[in-house]
Design an enzyme around this catalytic site. Structure first.
Site, PDB file in Angstrom:
ATOM      1  N   THR A  47      43.183  42.697  26.304  1.00  0.00           N
ATOM      2  CA  THR A  47      44.434  42.441  25.763  1.00  0.00           C
ATOM      3  C   THR A  47      45.332  41.571  26.425  1.00  0.00           C
ATOM      4  O   THR A  47      46.276  41.113  25.959  1.00  0.00           O
ATOM      5  CB  THR A  47      45.079  43.743  25.113  1.00  0.00           C
ATOM      6  N   ASP A  85      41.911  58.051  34.108  1.00  0.00           N
ATOM      7  CA  ASP A  85      41.871  58.087  35.597  1.00  0.00           C
ATOM      8  C   ASP A  85      43.058  58.530  36.347  1.00  0.00           C
ATOM      9  O   ASP A  85      43.068  58.492  37.599  1.00  0.00           O
ATOM     10  CB  ASP A  85      41.226  56.663  36.157  1.00  0.00           C
ATOM     11  N   TYR A  99      52.442  52.946  28.979  1.00  0.00           N
ATOM     12  CA  TYR A  99      51.974  52.187  27.833  1.00  0.00           C
ATOM     13  C   TYR A  99      50.933  53.163  27.114  1.00  0.00           C
ATOM     14  O   TYR A  99      50.238  52.583  26.598  1.00  0.00           O
ATOM     15  CB  TYR A  99      51.392  50.928  28.401  1.00  0.00           C
ATOM     16  N   MET A 195      46.475  47.392  52.189  1.00  0.00           N
ATOM     17  CA  MET A 195      45.724  46.045  51.708  1.00  0.00           C
ATOM     18  C   MET A 195      46.570  45.043  51.585  1.00  0.00           C
ATOM     19  O   MET A 195      47.752  45.295  51.183  1.00  0.00           O
ATOM     20  CB  MET A 195      45.055  46.673  50.519  1.00  0.00           C
ATOM     21  N   VAL A 198      47.283  40.255  46.506  1.00  0.00           N
ATOM     22  CA  VAL A 198      46.784  39.104  45.920  1.00  0.00           C
ATOM     23  C   VAL A 198      47.820  38.625  44.974  1.00  0.00           C
ATOM     24  O   VAL A 198      48.198  39.537  43.893  1.00  0.00           O
ATOM     25  CB  VAL A 198      45.273  39.313  45.361  1.00  0.00           C
ATOM     26  N   GLY A 206      41.395  48.841  37.916  1.00  0.00           N
ATOM     27  CA  GLY A 206      41.343  50.174  37.957  1.00  0.00           C
ATOM     28  C   GLY A 206      40.058  50.855  37.439  1.00  0.00           C
ATOM     29  O   GLY A 206      39.574  51.720  38.088  1.00  0.00           O
ATOM     30  N   ASP A 207      39.346  50.196  36.686  1.00  0.00           N
ATOM     31  CA  ASP A 207      38.217  50.526  36.175  1.00  0.00           C
ATOM     32  C   ASP A 207      36.997  50.427  37.239  1.00  0.00           C
ATOM     33  O   ASP A 207      35.995  51.342  37.303  1.00  0.00           O
ATOM     34  CB  ASP A 207      37.788  50.023  34.752  1.00  0.00           C
TER      35      ASP A 207
END
Length: 284
Positions: A47, A85, A99, A195, A198, A206-207
């Site tokens: 989306t 998750d 969301y 980290m 970026v 996330g997946d």
């Protein structure tokens, strides 16, 4: 004969790009897992694009798919990987926003989290689930203890607002894992990772993170440090390759499009399978 480890992955699916099952299945297969993917949503693309088309399965349709597996007696799994998750919200410009409908929060707290072994919330989601705010590392550790008390033995806060000693270009993630010794006592390992950020918006990270953390936690069940180092280092390589390719396709000085920022998953096969460790975790 080599042991077969099976995962039932119940997530969204897109025809093009890498989110949901598309982001999770490939890395799990590369790392030696057999994956049965149940698509809770089937869209043409994610989306983040201007347009998308597709279908959302209701609970009866999802049950029907699982019943087919059950009738054939092939519903024996070592792990179940889901979109819980949990995916609830995030912060933009310092402000948190959900969301998913707010009335789902009690469902996550009371039904989903208590039966989970591993959860990977961001800071905003961890605060929602625990009912506590995080302003320091100590408070983050206390929040993870609250989340442990709800059920999960492994909690990784994948991103936070905590300031890194390395500067604002670094992001801090924190992890906590409870393991039980043969004598019945509980040992908790806590880690911190820093980290480099970026400068791009990716979809499906996330997946991908959840899938690889599952795989590396399986390989290193009592060493959260190593599991997270391999997961985050592989993520680093995938994202660096993706942004490099996206900028090259977009052209100098131009912002890459959502299509150009699709994760370079296949091209990163070797990095997923055997990541060079570029992010070290600190044991707290």
């Amino acid at each position: 004969m080599e042991e077969e480890c099976r995962v039932l992955s119940i997530q969204s699916h897109v025809v093009r790009g890498y989110v949901g099952n598309r982001a999770a299945t490939f890395p799990l297969q590369v790392l030696g897992f057999e994956v049965d993917a149940v698509n809770s949503v089937q869209f043409s693309n994610h989306t983040g694009y201007s347009h998308w088309k597709g279908q959302v399965l209701n609970s009866d349709e999802l049950h029907e798919l699982y019943d087919g597996l059950k009738l054939n007696d092939v519903n024996k799994y070592d792990y179940v990987l889901t979109v819980c998750d949990p995916v609830m919200g995030d912060k933009w410009n310092g402000e948190g926003s959900m969301y998913v409908p707010e009335d789902l929060l009690p469902v996550y707290r009371e039904k989903v989290v208590p039966v989970a072994d591993i959860i990977t919330p961001n800071q905003f989601e961890a605060e929602l689930l625990s009912g506590r705010k995080i302003h320091s590392e100590e408070e983050a550790l206390a929040v993870m203890d609250v989340l442990h008390s709800m059920g999960p033995d492994t909690v990784v806060i994948t991103s936070s607002d905590l300031l890194s000693a390395r500067g604002s270009s670094y992001l801090i993630a924190l992890g906590s894992q409870r393991t039980r010794t043969p004598d019945g006592s509980v040992v908790t390992q806590r880690i911190r990772m820093e980290m480099r950020k970026v400068d791009a918006v990716f979809v499906g990270t996330g997946d991908l993170f959840a899938a690889m953390l599952l795989a590396w936690t399986h390989r290193h069940p009592n060493n959260l440090k190593v599991a997270c180092e391999k997961t985050v280092s592989a993520m680093h390589h995938v994202l660096q390759r993706t942004i490099k390719c996206a900028r090259a396709r977009a052209g100098e000085g131009l912002k890459p499009s959502p299509a150009q920022l699709e994760l370079r998953m296949v091209q990163s096969k070797k990095d997923i399978e055997n990541p060079e460790i570029v992010v070290q975790a600190t044991v707290l």
